[in-house]
Write an enzyme that holds these catalytic residues in place. Structure first.
Site: not given
Ligand code: IPE
Ligand code: MG
Length: 231
Positions: A2, A19, A113
């Site tokens: 996140d 991303h 893994l």
């Molecule tokens: C990545 O972080 C999670 C995914 C869905 C790929 P976010 O996109 O939720 O980032 P924030 O919460 O807006 O900072």
């Molecule tokens: Mg998020």
């Protein structure tokens, strides 16, 4: 994983740049897990709720997934990593499904893994799907409602052949589970770090593991019982 969006906003970049940076963190963490001899790593990459994000962001995430899988196959093979997925894989674009299946098949003989990508995943969905399958087993006369045990039910979940997680790491400081592995985390140790996912690196992973190693996992027992080896 996140904090990709916040990482990008802090730099006045579009969310998708966050991303993209997040993929580099995935690469670093996966390789470190393999190096440390960790058995299983499950990455919550995309939830069933994430489909409600803006269309462009969803599209970009699916493209990134496809690119990651194609690019990473070689590294997975070199590091003896087996790829698996959980979630409603039929929801993701056909092209990515095909790439995912190919990488999973190709790496299925690897013995290091096990990397599990949770894609279009929802913990509640997982439990509901298991309940439906268990109900069908009852109808077929293969299961008995009164004798259902937790282990029996676990075998109907998407993680049937995967042990429950020892440690759950959540980045970006959020103190919630957000519909991840609900059933499976019953006795998982939680570690929340303020670090945003794109900044999370091998050192952060080792710090999280250090903290985990200092925890006393009592599984409902007392410290005294654990010390005396009573179980
Ligand atoms: C990545 O972080 C999670 C995914 C869905 C790929 P976010 O996109 O939720 O980032 P924030 O919460 O807006 O900072
Ligand atoms: Mg998020």
């Amino acid at each position: 994983m996140d904090g990709n969006g916040r990482w990008a906003s802090e730099r006045n970049l579009p969310r998708i740049a966050g991303h993209r940076a997040g993929v580099d963190a995935v690469r670093a963490v996966v390789e470190e897990c393999a190096r440390l001899g960790i058995g299983y790593l499950t990455l919550f990459a995309f939830s069933t709720e994430n489909w409600k994000r803006p269309r462009e962001e969803v599209g970009a995430l699916m493209t990134l997934l496809d690119q990651y899988l194609k690019k990473e196959l070689e590294t997975l093979m070199e590091n003896n990593i087996r790829l698996k997925s959980i979630g409603r894989i039929s929801d993701i674009p056909a092209k990515s499904q095909q790439t995912l299946n190919e990488v999973c098949r190709h790496s299925s003989g690897n013995t290091g893994l096990t990397l599990i990508l949770a894609l279009s995943y929802s913990g509640r969905d997982d439990i509901l799907q298991a309940a439906r399958e268990w109900g069908k087993a009852v109808q077929r006369g293969e299961a008995e409602p009164d004798s259902l045990q937790a282990e029996d039910f676990s075998s109907f979940l998407s993680t049937a052949d995967v042990p429950d997680p020892d440690l759950l790491i959540r980045t970006s400081g959020e103190m919630r589970i957000s519909n991840f592995l609900l059933w499976q985390v019953a006795y998982t140790e939680f570690y929340v770090t303020p670090r945003l996912w794109p900044d999370f690196n091998a050192d952060d992973l080792r710090s999280a593991i250090k903290v985990y190693q200092s925890r006393e996992r009592r599984f409902g027992l007392t410290s005294e019982q654990l010390r005396s080896g009573e179980r």
